[in-house]
Design a protein around this motif. Structure first.
Motif, PDB file in Angstrom:
ATOM      1  N   ASN A 109       0.845  -1.046   0.125  1.00 35.22           N
ATOM      2  CA  ASN A 109       0.114   0.001  -0.100  1.00 35.22           C
ATOM      3  C   ASN A 109       0.728   1.356   0.194  1.00 35.22           C
ATOM      4  OD1 ASN A 109      -2.111   1.823   0.179  1.00 35.22           O
ATOM      5  ND2 ASN A 109      -2.339   1.440   2.356  1.00 35.22           N
ATOM      6  N   SER A 110       0.989   1.747  -1.104  1.00 36.65           N
ATOM      7  CA  SER A 110       1.992   2.844  -1.308  1.00 36.65           C
ATOM      8  C   SER A 110       1.219   4.057  -2.081  1.00 36.65           C
ATOM      9  CB  SER A 110       3.151   2.307  -1.931  1.00 36.65           C
ATOM     10  OG  SER A 110       4.176   3.465  -2.434  1.00 36.65           O
ATOM     11  N   PRO A 111       1.633   5.312  -1.850  1.00 38.89           N
ATOM     12  CA  PRO A 111       1.243   6.332  -2.523  1.00 38.89           C
ATOM     13  C   PRO A 111       1.890   6.498  -3.966  1.00 38.89           C
ATOM     14  CG  PRO A 111       2.539   7.316  -1.004  1.00 38.89           C
ATOM     15  CD  PRO A 111       2.529   5.693  -0.595  1.00 38.89           C
ATOM     16  N   GLN A 112       2.920   5.705  -4.151  1.00 40.81           N
ATOM     17  CA  GLN A 112       3.736   5.546  -5.414  1.00 40.81           C
ATOM     18  C   GLN A 112       3.225   4.427  -6.158  1.00 40.81           C
ATOM     19  OE1 GLN A 112       8.109   5.151  -3.955  1.00 40.81           O
ATOM     20  NE2 GLN A 112       8.165   7.342  -4.998  1.00 40.81           N
ATOM     21  N   SER A 113       3.444   4.539  -7.357  1.00 38.40           N
ATOM     22  CA  SER A 113       2.852   3.634  -8.452  1.00 38.40           C
ATOM     23  C   SER A 113       4.099   2.653  -8.483  1.00 38.40           C
ATOM     24  CB  SER A 113       2.566   4.014  -9.706  1.00 38.40           C
ATOM     25  OG  SER A 113       1.528   5.049  -9.688  1.00 38.40           O
ATOM     26  N   ILE A 114       3.748   1.272  -8.319  1.00 38.17           N
ATOM     27  CA  ILE A 114       4.952   0.210  -7.952  1.00 38.17           C
ATOM     28  C   ILE A 114       4.635  -0.747  -9.025  1.00 38.17           C
ATOM     29  CG2 ILE A 114       6.004  -1.357  -6.605  1.00 38.17           C
ATOM     30  CD1 ILE A 114       5.433   0.516  -4.133  1.00 38.17           C
ATOM     31  N   ALA A 115       5.691  -1.185  -9.774  1.00 35.24           N
ATOM     32  CA  ALA A 115       5.676  -2.388 -10.536  1.00 35.24           C
ATOM     33  C   ALA A 115       6.384  -3.342 -10.032  1.00 35.24           C
ATOM     34  CB  ALA A 115       6.057  -2.152 -12.294  1.00 35.24           C
ATOM     35  N   ILE A 116       5.745  -4.593  -9.781  1.00 35.43           N
ATOM     36  CA  ILE A 116       6.619  -5.703  -9.388  1.00 35.43           C
ATOM     37  C   ILE A 116       7.020  -6.731 -10.609  1.00 35.43           C
ATOM     38  CG2 ILE A 116       6.414  -7.853  -7.842  1.00 35.43           C
ATOM     39  CD1 ILE A 116       4.398  -6.392  -6.079  1.00 35.43           C
ATOM     40  N   VAL A 117       8.126  -7.220 -10.317  1.00 36.04           N
ATOM     41  CA  VAL A 117       8.696  -7.958 -11.252  1.00 36.04           C
ATOM     42  C   VAL A 117       9.164  -9.390 -10.727  1.00 36.04           C
ATOM     43  CG1 VAL A 117      10.344  -8.572 -13.337  1.00 36.04           C
ATOM     44  CG2 VAL A 117       9.421  -6.047 -12.855  1.00 36.04           C
ATOM     45  N   TRP A 118       8.488 -10.487 -10.971  1.00 32.47           N
ATOM     46  CA  TRP A 118       8.994 -11.660 -10.251  1.00 32.47           C
ATOM     47  C   TRP A 118       9.398 -12.626 -11.556  1.00 32.47           C
ATOM     48  CZ3 TRP A 118       3.630 -13.174  -7.791  1.00 32.47           C
ATOM     49  CH2 TRP A 118       3.379 -12.524  -6.466  1.00 32.47           C
ATOM     50  N   VAL A 119      10.768 -12.890 -11.215  1.00 27.57           N
ATOM     51  CA  VAL A 119      11.353 -13.710 -12.197  1.00 27.57           C
ATOM     52  C   VAL A 119      11.506 -15.183 -11.788  1.00 27.57           C
ATOM     53  CG1 VAL A 119      13.431 -14.050 -13.893  1.00 27.57           C
ATOM     54  CG2 VAL A 119      12.834 -11.840 -13.063  1.00 27.57           C
ATOM     55  N   PHE A 120      10.512 -16.082 -12.255  1.00 24.54           N
ATOM     56  CA  PHE A 120      10.402 -17.498 -11.682  1.00 24.54           C
ATOM     57  C   PHE A 120      11.565 -17.984 -12.690  1.00 24.54           C
ATOM     58  CE2 PHE A 120       6.428 -16.052 -10.176  1.00 24.54           C
ATOM     59  CZ  PHE A 120       6.185 -16.798  -9.171  1.00 24.54           C
ATOM     60  N   ASN A 121      12.475 -18.768 -12.025  1.00 32.59           N
ATOM     61  CA  ASN A 121      13.791 -19.227 -12.404  1.00 32.59           C
ATOM     62  C   ASN A 121      14.300 -20.793 -11.674  1.00 32.59           C
ATOM     63  OD1 ASN A 121      16.437 -18.682 -10.362  1.00 32.59           O
ATOM     64  ND2 ASN A 121      14.756 -17.140 -10.151  1.00 32.59           N
ATOM     65  N   CYS A 122      14.744 -21.268 -12.678  1.00 37.16           N
ATOM     66  CA  CYS A 122      15.470 -22.632 -12.080  1.00 37.16           C
ATOM     67  C   CYS A 122      16.553 -22.866 -12.930  1.00 37.16           C
ATOM     68  CB  CYS A 122      14.489 -23.949 -12.573  1.00 37.16           C
ATOM     69  SG  CYS A 122      12.974 -23.916 -11.404  1.00 37.16           S
ATOM     70  N   PRO A 123      17.812 -23.239 -12.133  1.00 37.16           N
ATOM     71  CA  PRO A 123      18.695 -23.448 -12.706  1.00 37.16           C
ATOM     72  C   PRO A 123      18.764 -24.859 -13.587  1.00 37.16           C
ATOM     73  CG  PRO A 123      18.956 -23.720 -10.366  1.00 37.16           C
ATOM     74  CD  PRO A 123      17.536 -23.127 -10.586  1.00 37.16           C
ATOM     75  N   ASP A 124      19.562 -24.858 -14.507  1.00 37.53           N
ATOM     76  CA  ASP A 124      19.423 -26.099 -15.402  1.00 37.53           C
ATOM     77  C   ASP A 124      19.787 -27.489 -14.533  1.00 37.53           C
ATOM     78  OD1 ASP A 124      22.251 -25.757 -15.404  1.00 37.53           O
ATOM     79  OD2 ASP A 124      22.443 -25.179 -17.629  1.00 37.53           O
ATOM     80  N   ALA A 159      -0.187  -8.012 -15.153  1.00 36.22           N
ATOM     81  CA  ALA A 159      -1.776  -7.651 -14.657  1.00 36.22           C
ATOM     82  C   ALA A 159      -1.464  -6.523 -14.001  1.00 36.22           C
ATOM     83  CB  ALA A 159      -1.927  -9.177 -13.967  1.00 36.22           C
ATOM     84  N   SER A 160      -2.633  -5.680 -14.072  1.00 33.85           N
ATOM     85  CA  SER A 160      -2.738  -4.546 -13.282  1.00 33.85           C
ATOM     86  C   SER A 160      -3.596  -4.745 -11.879  1.00 33.85           C
ATOM     87  CB  SER A 160      -3.378  -3.316 -14.054  1.00 33.85           C
ATOM     88  OG  SER A 160      -3.526  -2.352 -13.291  1.00 33.85           O
ATOM     89  N   LEU A 161      -3.169  -4.613 -10.832  1.00 27.72           N
ATOM     90  CA  LEU A 161      -4.088  -5.128  -9.460  1.00 27.72           C
ATOM     91  C   LEU A 161      -4.807  -4.130  -9.096  1.00 27.72           C
ATOM     92  CD1 LEU A 161      -1.197  -7.208  -7.567  1.00 27.72           C
ATOM     93  CD2 LEU A 161      -2.463  -7.827  -9.613  1.00 27.72           C
ATOM     94  N   ASN A 162      -4.061  -2.641  -9.099  1.00 27.28           N
ATOM     95  CA  ASN A 162      -5.080  -1.557  -8.768  1.00 27.28           C
ATOM     96  C   ASN A 162      -4.205  -0.485  -9.695  1.00 27.28           C
ATOM     97  OD1 ASN A 162      -2.956  -0.486  -6.997  1.00 27.28           O
ATOM     98  ND2 ASN A 162      -3.840  -2.287  -5.606  1.00 27.28           N
ATOM     99  N   SER A 163      -4.796   0.675  -9.122  1.00 29.37           N
ATOM    100  CA  SER A 163      -4.295   1.958  -9.978  1.00 29.37           C
ATOM    101  C   SER A 163      -2.742   2.327  -9.590  1.00 29.37           C
ATOM    102  CB  SER A 163      -4.909   3.304  -9.560  1.00 29.37           C
ATOM    103  OG  SER A 163      -5.035   3.427  -8.126  1.00 29.37           O
ATOM    104  N   LYS A 164      -2.268   1.717  -8.274  1.00 29.94           N
ATOM    105  CA  LYS A 164      -0.942   2.051  -7.792  1.00 29.94           C
ATOM    106  C   LYS A 164      -0.084   0.511  -7.824  1.00 29.94           C
ATOM    107  CE  LYS A 164      -1.426   6.106  -6.565  1.00 29.94           C
ATOM    108  NZ  LYS A 164      -0.557   7.132  -7.137  1.00 29.94           N
ATOM    109  N   LEU A 165      -0.670  -0.350  -8.261  1.00 30.61           N
ATOM    110  CA  LEU A 165       0.454  -1.564  -8.274  1.00 30.61           C
ATOM    111  C   LEU A 165       0.013  -2.329  -9.545  1.00 30.61           C
ATOM    112  CD1 LEU A 165       2.254  -3.326  -6.360  1.00 30.61           C
ATOM    113  CD2 LEU A 165       0.203  -4.331  -5.210  1.00 30.61           C
TER     114      LEU A 165
END
Length: 206
Positions: A109-124, A159-165
């Motif tokens: 919950n932030s007054p700033q607009s935040i983009a979360i980047v999840w990098v789902f990764n597996c080593p070979d 996906a856009s979760l809300n106006s700030k996230l």
């Protein structure tokens, strides 16, 4: 102040100004500036505008050069049609995590607009059960958040979760998309940061 056309007033107010908290209009007699003072103020404004424009222009050129030269292939080949307003980007590499650990980030919950980047990764060289758990958590969020591919890119979702996230998921854990073990989580972080920089670059040119 009375003109028969649309116009904008940009008035900087302070609690210590002599009209506060009343409107500035008609509160005190106008105090015209001398020609010399007008020229001095104009020179200051032009200097600031030119400086900020140079910094922005120089920065955008540097970002574009980096993205075209050093960004990972899936980011170089990414075509963004639109991006949300972004004030901050949070990049998180994800490997063999339970979904509850990630859900807390969706409650930011932030007054700033935040983009979360999840990098789902597996080593070979990951164990089959580690890869399966990572994929299951990724698929859970892709479905539960109704995430869509970014311009038909099957490895990056949004996906856009809300106006700030907003949230982006990068798939580097599915078969054929594993990360070389020698590069490991460092490459996952770089992919996420490359995506974040690409979002910023696109935002600057929208």
């Amino acid at each position: 102040n009375v003109v028969s056309q649309l116009h904008i007033h940009h008035v900087v107010r302070f609690k210590v100004d002599i009209a506060w908290p009343a409107p500035i209009w008609g509160k005190f007699p106008a105090n015209p500036l001398a020609d010399k003072e007008i020229m001095e103020q104009k020179a200051k404004l032009v200097s600031v505008i030119e400086r900020d424009w140079w910094v922005l222009n120089h920065a955008t050129k540097t970002i574009k050069k980096y993205l075209s030269t050093y960004a990972e292939p899936e980011i170089q080949n990414l075509s963004l049609s639109t991006t949300p307003d972004i004030d901050a980007i949070l990049v998180i590499p994800v490997f063999d995590e339970v979904k509850e650990n990630l859900s807390h980030f969706l409650e930011l919950n932030s007054p700033q607009s935040i983009a979360i980047v999840w990098v789902f990764n597996c080593p070979d060289n990951a164990k089959s059960d580690e890869q399966k758990r990572t994929q299951l958590v990724m698929e859970y969020y892709l479905q539960s958040l109704n995430m869509q591919p970014v311009n038909q890119n099957e490895a990056i979702y949004y996906a856009s979760l809300n106006s700030k996230l907003s949230i982006y998921i990068v798939d580097r854990c599915s078969k054929g998309r594993n990360i070389p073990a020698k590069q490991g989580v460092g490459l996952a972080r770089k992919i996420g940061l490359d995506l974040g920089l690409s979002l910023i670059d696109h935002q600057l040119h929208q």
